[in-house]
Design a protein around this motif. Structure first.
Motif, PDB file in Angstrom:
ATOM      1  N   MET A  66     -10.010  -0.769   4.517  1.00 13.89           N
ATOM      2  CA  MET A  66      -9.190  -0.757   5.728  1.00 13.89           C
ATOM      3  C   MET A  66      -9.931  -1.375   6.900  1.00 13.89           C
ATOM      4  O   MET A  66      -9.480  -1.293   8.036  1.00 13.89           O
ATOM      5  N   PRO A 123       3.400  -9.862  11.594  1.00 14.55           N
ATOM      6  CA  PRO A 123       2.060  -9.256  11.633  1.00 14.55           C
ATOM      7  C   PRO A 123       0.985 -10.236  12.086  1.00 14.55           C
ATOM      8  O   PRO A 123       0.069  -9.841  12.813  1.00 14.55           O
ATOM      9  N   VAL A 174      -2.167  -8.260  13.159  1.00 12.71           N
ATOM     10  CA  VAL A 174      -2.373  -7.287  12.088  1.00 12.71           C
ATOM     11  C   VAL A 174      -2.824  -8.068  10.856  1.00 12.71           C
ATOM     12  O   VAL A 174      -2.178  -9.039  10.482  1.00 12.71           O
ATOM     13  N   THR A 201      -3.201  -9.510   7.283  1.00 10.53           N
ATOM     14  CA  THR A 201      -2.149  -9.582   6.264  1.00 10.53           C
ATOM     15  C   THR A 201      -2.441  -8.697   5.064  1.00 10.53           C
ATOM     16  O   THR A 201      -1.544  -8.355   4.306  1.00 10.53           O
ATOM     17  N   HIS A 208      -3.406  -5.713   5.285  1.00 11.67           N
ATOM     18  CA  HIS A 208      -3.191  -4.315   5.682  1.00 11.67           C
ATOM     19  C   HIS A 208      -1.770  -3.933   5.295  1.00 11.67           C
ATOM     20  O   HIS A 208      -0.847  -3.923   6.110  1.00 11.67           O
ATOM     21  N   GLU A 209      -1.598  -3.598   4.013  1.00  7.62           N
ATOM     22  CA  GLU A 209      -0.280  -3.506   3.409  1.00  7.62           C
ATOM     23  C   GLU A 209       0.667  -2.560   4.141  1.00  7.62           C
ATOM     24  O   GLU A 209       1.822  -2.893   4.403  1.00  7.62           O
ATOM     25  N   MET A 210       0.209  -1.363   4.494  1.00  5.66           N
ATOM     26  CA  MET A 210       1.109  -0.390   5.102  1.00  5.66           C
ATOM     27  C   MET A 210       1.620  -0.888   6.443  1.00  5.66           C
ATOM     28  O   MET A 210       2.824  -0.829   6.746  1.00  5.66           O
ATOM     29  N   ALA A 211       0.701  -1.417   7.257  1.00  2.00           N
ATOM     30  CA  ALA A 211       1.103  -1.910   8.573  1.00  2.00           C
ATOM     31  C   ALA A 211       2.055  -3.084   8.431  1.00  2.00           C
ATOM     32  O   ALA A 211       3.076  -3.178   9.132  1.00  2.00           O
ATOM     33  N   VAL A 212       1.753  -3.951   7.488  1.00  2.00           N
ATOM     34  CA  VAL A 212       2.594  -5.126   7.267  1.00  2.00           C
ATOM     35  C   VAL A 212       4.002  -4.693   6.865  1.00  2.00           C
ATOM     36  O   VAL A 212       5.001  -5.186   7.391  1.00  2.00           O
ATOM     37  N   GLU A 220       5.479  -1.860   7.498  1.00  6.19           N
ATOM     38  CA  GLU A 220       6.149  -1.241   8.628  1.00  6.19           C
ATOM     39  C   GLU A 220       6.724  -2.298   9.559  1.00  6.19           C
ATOM     40  O   GLU A 220       7.832  -2.169  10.076  1.00  6.19           O
ATOM     41  N   LEU A 221       5.945  -3.349   9.772  1.00  7.05           N
ATOM     42  CA  LEU A 221       6.402  -4.400  10.672  1.00  7.05           C
ATOM     43  C   LEU A 221       7.557  -5.188  10.066  1.00  7.05           C
ATOM     44  O   LEU A 221       8.507  -5.548  10.740  1.00  7.05           O
TER      45      LEU A 221
END
Lengths: 319, 899, 171
Positions: free
Chosen positions: B68, B407, B412, B414, B416-420, B422-423
């Motif tokens: 992370m 992202p 953010v 790329t 960073h799967e969870m954040a991506v 969510e976006l």
């Protein structure tokens, strides 16, 4: 005519008896070693495993007669014969009993020394012709060891010669009628015995072979009957040295008359052969430098001192 | 490039990846579970803990999860600090509290990522005295075995299945340590990529069920690099053998083709190799019995000698499933003018057209993996899930390209799967699916257009015209169609990387032409479009490059000319052309010689059957749909009777002196001959080092250094071990002796590295994690598109499709499980294959009363159950192609139905 | 010098010691239970085959003289379809017994494995499998493993909770 026949008989008799003893020693040594190691040794073939000798001989004769392709072929073949011939010649001067001697030379003792040193050639040539690192190392060790120990082997016997006034072995034996030479010549005996062990390169002075470091040393490349010749040569050597110890220091055939002289001679000889085996059973092998310094720094001066002392006493008493 | 310090050593690295990936790329070992290079980071397993220091003076540092953590310049971290090692050991101990005492009966054992990481983290004694939680398992179909007790809750499976592969029938249930991964009820997994769960799962929850039927540990498999023969994409695979049978197929990473994954047809469709229908010795039709009877090798040569003595004319028929070398060997034997591709006229014509379009350009041809990077996709006519399955997976990734801009704009990373996610929410790239039948990609499509192939071609031509008015115009479009044309064209024009996908499965040349026209129009508008065309079979392109003559022409030639002997190479003609035509062909010959590995309708007609090796028992080269030549290698030595086709043919040529003075005994000889005759295929020679290649004087072993049972496996036959077979065709040995390190990329036969027994060892074979293999990915293009070509537009616009009153337009419907000739031999594939049916529009179907209708096809009446679809175009029928119960019909064709 | 004489004397005293040699075959040696001789496959206390065909013995074998093939019966229990040991290659190192996670493969105090024909030294499963548990009387792998087999479902092994009902809504 009959005299010639008699000598021929003695010659053949000595050859046959000596070779048989050498062969039997294979069995004898294995049994004795086993005894001292709390085992049985060969006990399956024939009574007491005696036929083991025959089995071993059959085996060794039928083994592939292999010569390493990188070896110097003719020298390689020739080398093992030297030791057998030389040692057998050494027996020519051994007085087994009164009248039973192949050649009672007046220089018998020198002849024995000469023959025993010829054995060194066998080791040297065998090792060099094998064309193998270990064999070469073994043969170099052997040569150096035999030459070194030969020096005081001869010197240690000079005390005996002084006491008996002769180089003839028959005379030396006869000179011990009153007292075995081991008493006046104890130091000489000890030195001769040690030199004898070294001459026959037996344990603990088996550095030319040294299985654990040189993989059988000078005879690494030998197999079959050629190896057998070295083997027989070694046992003949033991017998010869034992016979010589008996002759020089323990009165040869002399002994109480309830047994014939020749039996006394063989009893004494076998006692020393057994001692040889006991040595092998109990003592570890010294380092090579220890062997050399023992010889040159201790035994040589000691033997010279012994000679000096014997000569001085002889001069003082007999002069 | 930035500088970071790891445990006091300074490294220069590219900051594009997360810290974990960077550390692994540097060759350092760091345990991990939930992260996967293709799936990104979610930070759920807490295993990849490292210590991060805030500055030069910071002695204490803090524990962070490497996966992370972005890589920044001047970063100072520690992988080996005692606190993080302790932390990782504690985490693994916690993960292991519920892991069962199963390893001996677990198929993952010995190639288990959990075993590797447990060892790496230093946990070796269980201190947890309490009870373990247990789960009931589910039936997940014939391919995947479920053993839920073993789960360590890394969430990889559900992320792969739902987010990466787009499956909907698999999820995570319950909470805390009760979480359960599976379906909401027992049943067959719907995704065509479910097999990858076995490789994605770090432990033994999901394992290969076909492998379980004849299970062998990874270290006992004799493996060789191979190429999948089940479709035209040419995915790289590893085939593993034990005791003379193929035990499993695993994916072989290739950064240009299939990446980490393969489809279920590729993974499980191998069992024909072990089938009892295999031909393992030469067979000759007995004169008295009329049946095929086993004979020895000499008889084969004598048979040929007798034929050759008469100075005969031979007719050879090649195969799109056979290697270049085998096809070329037959071509040499019979002469170029007597060699015909064993493919029907329409299929061959389409393949040639596809090659022409790819060669002409100007559109670039992406590799399969590159298609993931397209941000607008237009699919023309091709149901890719069923004709080129792995392309579906790539296109699903492409559908994330456009929303990925957000992202990136918001800084953010790329990975960073969870954040991506969510976006992105439900955003997708513009994605247009224009096919006659429903496809599995409809769920991510911006717009779907269902119509007859001709109408799709018309719409596509209209798109080309919209983009560049110099392209031919299409008249009489409906208003809706015009609107769709506008939408597609605008999206293609605004895309950074538009991709046009089409293929041969609709058997419609106009579709291919329209696809080409769109790319040409885009090029005119200064865009750099990609085009990706699928073809029918694994070596369709290779065969088309060798010869342009097709099977229908062969029949004409045979009937009009005087031939006596027909030689058929690894081909079942009854699956290529209609039955009566095939019969006519066979009747025209006195001698029919078939080289094949399976008994089928063609071998039934043969006078002599020569046993040849399928892909696991031969070496050879295939050319995939994008023109990439790839080499596959023999896995094991099948005995003295079965030989590669090219070896048989070469030996026959040598015996009769028709080898034109060329040595023809080893693979390298045939490659040399091929390149001499076809200089444009010179890349084939450069694919891999030749058979004399050695590493430090050693061959590359096909067996692992732990291979067991060598002195026992044949002992029941003879206690004296046989001499191991020698391989004169490749620098690989059939034994475990040889160079056990990382070999050149064409010879990777297993992914193993000290400490990394699982397939995750692939990290050690790559230049950087997720990138190319060391020494470059294997495979070379035999042709490249002309980038600056000025190829003209295709001007033939098809007439709009008009439904007819008493006739129906029949098109083939492809099925990933069922349409392929060979994979159907796998029982699981046969189980999932559909039963024969007739696809009709719902409204059309109402005119028939019963559930079954009679179809008149090629003059033959067959009865088929009706399947309806509301979106299937009216006036057409879809007939599943290639099912074992069904004959081959002429497609596309007008048929009559009564019911 | 003295130590040399002492050595000679001590060695000589061995003349009167008892000999260790056992006169095999007239006399039989008393072998300890853990003697590494002929290999057997044992059964668990319930009488079922212990071997689960995990291949670890084959992998551990330094002379590669063990080969087997795993199979599964209808209840999910794993067993070796065939199990072959080539005793003409075996060196009786006992690594297989060490590697065995189920105590199935065990070495026994039997070394009299002589044959006139080498082929007879190839032992198949029917030659290897004995009817008892061998040295370990109580161990039953499937009672410990989380794997469900006939007669033992999920959650019925030692140290296991009953299976989780995922439809249960409790947290």
């Amino acid at each position: 005519m009959s005299e010639t026949l008699y000598y021929l008989l003695i010659i053949v008799g000595v050859l046959v008896v000596m070779l048989s003893i050498a062969a039997l020693l294979i069995w004898y040594e294995r049994r004795m070693l086993a005894l001292w190691q709390d085992r049985y040794g060969p006990n399956r073939v024939g009574p007491f495993g005696l036929m083991q000798v025959m089995a071993d001989m059959v085996k060794i004769f039928f083994k592939e007669d292999w010569i390493a392709p990188f070896a110097d072929k003719w020298v390689f073949i020739f080398a093992p014969t030297i030791i057998v011939v030389a040692v057998l010649l050494g027996f020519a001067v051994v007085p087994f009993a009164p009248g039973i001697v192949v050649a009672d030379m007046n220089i018998g003792l020198l002849f024995f020394l000469a023959m025993s040193s010829l054995g060194a050639y066998s080791i040297l040539l065998g090792g060099i012709s094998s064309n193998n690192k270990y064999s070469l190392l073994g043969s170099l060790r052997g040569a150096a060891q035999v030459i070194s120990y030969e020096v005081f082997m001869g010197i240690s016997l000079m005390g005996v010669v002084i006491l008996s006034d002769s180089f003839s072995l028959v005379k030396i034996v006869e000179a011990q009628k009153n007292m075995w030479f081991v008493i006046p010549q104890f130091i000489g005996f000890v030195i001769f015995f040690m030199a004898g062990v070294a001459e026959t390169h037996r344990a603990p002075f088996d550095l030319p072979e040294a299985e654990s470091e040189l993989v059988a040393g000078f005879h690494s490349e030998y197999s079959g009957m050629k190896f057998g010749m070295f083997f027989v040569g070694e046992y003949l050597g033991i017998t010869l040295i034992s016979a010589m110890i008996a002759t020089f220091f323990f009165g040869g055939w002399l002994g109480p008359s309830f047994l014939p002289p020749i039996v006394w001679f063989f009893i004494k000889t076998f006692a020393f052969i057994t001692l040889f085996i006991l040595l092998r059973a109990s003592l570890p092998r010294p380092r090579y430098d220890q062997l050399m310094s023992l010889g040159w720094k201790i035994l040589l001066p000691l033997s010279l001192l012994n000679l000096l002392a014997t000569a001085a006493i002889k001069l003082a008493i007999g002069g | 490039m930035v500088k970071i310090t790891i445990d006091g050593n300074v490294y220069e690295v590219d900051p594009k990846d997360n810290l974990l990936q960077t550390i692994l790329s540097l060759g350092l070992d760091l345990p991990y579970f939930c992260w996967h290079p293709a799936l990104g980071s979610v930070g759920s397993c807490r295993q990849c803990a490292v210590k991060k220091y805030s500055g030069e003076d910071d002695q204490k540092g803090r524990i962070v999860m490497a996966c992370m953590e972005p890589v920044v310049d001047g970063m100072r971290i520690s992988v080996n600090a005692p606190e993080v090692k302790d932390f990782r050991a504690n985490i693994i101990e916690l993960l292991m509290t519920n892991h069962p005492h199963d390893c001996p009966v677990c198929d993952e054992g010995g190639e288990c990522h959990l075993q590797d990481v447990t060892l790496m983290s230093g946990h070796n004694y269980r201190r947890f005295d309490f009870n373990k939680r247990t789960h009931n398992n589910q039936y997940l179909g014939p391919f995947i075995n479920h053993e839920m007790n073993r789960c360590i809750q890394c969430y990889r499976c559900v992320r792969f299945y739902r987010e990466y592969a787009g499956g909907r029938d698999f999820n995570v249930f319950a909470s805390r340590n009760r979480v359960f991964f599976g379906r909401y009820e027992d049943g067959v997994l719907e995704s065509e990529f479910s097999g990858n769960l076995a490789e994605v799962c770090p432990t033994g929850v999901f394992t290969d069920k076909t492998y379980k039927q004849h299970f062998t540990r990874k270290w006992d498999l004799t493996t060789a690099p191979s190429i999948c023969h089940n479709c035209s994409l040419g995915c790289n695979i590893i085939a593993g053998e034990r005791y003379g049978t193929i035990r499993r197929i695993a994916s072989r990473y290739n950064g240009k083709v299939n990446g980490y994954f393969i489809c279920d047809r590729g993974r499980f469709g191998y069992e024909y190799v072990n089938s009892d229908q295999r031909i393992r010795e030469p067979l000759r039709r007995g004169q008295a019995s009329g049946r095929l009877e086993p004979v020895d090798r000499e008889t084969v040569f004598n048979y040929f000698k007798k034929i050759f003595d008469k100075k005969p004319r031979l007719l050879g028929i090649g195969s799109p499933k056979a290697s270049l070398e085998s096809n070329h060997a037959l071509q040499m034997l019979v002469g170029k003018e007597n060699f015909f591709a064993g493919v029907s006229a329409v299929e061959h014509q389409l393949t040639l057209k596809a090659i022409q379009i790819l060669k002409e350009g100007p559109a670039k041809v992406p590799s399969l993996r590159e298609t993931e990077k397209a941000d607008t996709v237009l699919i023309l006519g091709e149901d890719v899930t069923n004709t080129a399955p792995m392309l579906t997976l790539s296109l699903r990734q492409a559908s994330r390209q456009k929303p990925m801009e957000l992202p990136i704009k918001m800084n953010v990373p790329t990975w960073h799967e969870m954040a991506v996610l969510e976006l992105m929410q439900d955003e997708r790239s513009p994605f247009f699916v224009l096919t006659p039948t429903e496809t599995k990609l409809d769920d991510i499509a911006t717009a779907v257009y269902r119509n007859a192939p001709d109408n799709i071609a018309r719409l596509a031509h209209a798109v080309a015209h919209y983009i560049d008015s110099a392209a031919p115009e299409v008249k009489n479009l409906t208003e809706e169609e015009t609107e769709l044309v506008k939408q597609i064209a605008e999206n293609l024009l605004s895309a950074k990387q538009p991709l046009i996908v089409s293929g041969t499965s609709c058997l419609n040349e106009s579709l291919l032409e329209a696809a080409a026209n769109i790319t040409r129009a885009l090029k005119k508008r200064q865009k750099s479009p990609w085009i990706f065309l699928t073809v029918p079979e694994a070596n369709s392109v290779g065969l088309a490059l060798l010869d342009e003559k097709n099977l229908n022409q062969a029949i004409e030639k045979a009937l009009s000319d005087t031939y006596e002997t027909l030689i058929i190479l690894e081909n079942d003609l009854y699956r290529r052309i209609e039955e009566d035509k095939a019969n006519k062909l066979f009747d025209a010959f006195k001698h029919v010689i078939v080289l094949h590995y399976l008994h089928n309708s063609t071998t039934d007609k043969a006078n002599l059957v020569v046993p040849v090796g399928p892909f696991t028992e031969s070496d050879g080269t295939l050319v995939n749909n994008e023109g990439r030549a790839q080499r596959f290698y023999q896995v094991f030595y099948p005995g003295d009777s079965v030989k590669e086709s090219w070896r048989w043919l070469g030996q026959i040529m040598t015996e009769h002196g028709s080898n034109a003075g060329r040595a023809l005994s080893k693979l390298d000889d045939f490659i040399e001959a091929l390149v001499q005759d076809f200089p444009e295929l010179k890349a084939v020679k450069e694919l891999a080092p030749d058979a004399d290649f050695r590493i430090a004087g050693q061959k590359i072993p096909r067996q692992s250094h732990r291979y067991s049972g060598r002195t026992s496996m044949n002992a029941n036959v003879n206690v004296s071990e046989p001499k191991p077979p020698e391989d004169e065709d490749s620098p690989m040995s059939f034994t475990m002796e040889g160079y056990q390190g990382v070999p050149p990329s064409p010879f990777i036969s297993r992914f193993w590295y000290p400490g990394w027994n699982s397939v995750q060892a692939v990290n050690k074979f790559q230049i950087e994690v997720g990138g190319a293999l060391r020494g470059g990915d294997p495979g070379l293009r035999v042709f490249e598109p002309q980038a600056d070509s000025d190829a003209p537009y295709y001007t033939r616009i098809p007439e709009p499709f008009k439904p007819q009153k008493d006739q129906w337009f029949a098109i083939p419907v492809f099925h990933i499980f069922g349409s392929d000739e060979l994979s159907i031999y796998t029982p699981g594939v046969a189980e999932l294959a559909p039963k024969p049916y007739l696809l009709l529009n719902q409204k059309d179907a109402e005119s028939f009363k019963g559930e079954k209708v009679n179809v008149l096809l090629d003059g033959k009446q067959i009865e088929l159950p009706v399947k309806t679809s509301s979106s299937f175009p009216s006036g057409m029928v879809g007939i599943p192609i290639g099912l074992p119960e069904m004959k081959i019909f002429k497609f596309p064709n007008w048929v009559k139905i009564s019911g | 010098m003295f130590s040399i004489l002492r050595s000679l004397w001590l060695t000589f005293l061995h003349t009167f010691h008892k000999r260790f040699t056992i006169q095999y075959p007239e006399e039989k040696a008393k072998l300890p239970a853990r003697w590494r001789g002929r290999i057997v496959l044992t059964r668990d206390p319930d009488g079922a085959e212990r071997c689960v065909a995990c291949y670890l013995c084959a992998a551990a074998c330094p002379v590669d003289c063990i080969s087997l093939q795993a199979a599964e019966d209808e209840t999910g229990r794993r067993y070796p379809e065939f199990f072959r040991i080539n005793f003409s290659r075996c060196i009786f190192c006992g690594f297989c017994e060490d590697a065995c996670p189920t105590y199935a493969i065990q070495l026994t105090p039997d070394f009299e494995l002589v044959e006139y024909d080498r082929q007879n030294l190839v032992y198949e499963k029917e030659n290897l499998l004995i009817s008892g548990p061998g040295k370990y009387h109580d161990y039953n792998f499937y009672r410990v493993a989380g794997y469900a087999v006939g007669g033992k479902g999920k959650g019925e092994a030692q140290h296991e909770d009953p299976p989780i009902d995922i439809h249960d809504l409790k947290p």
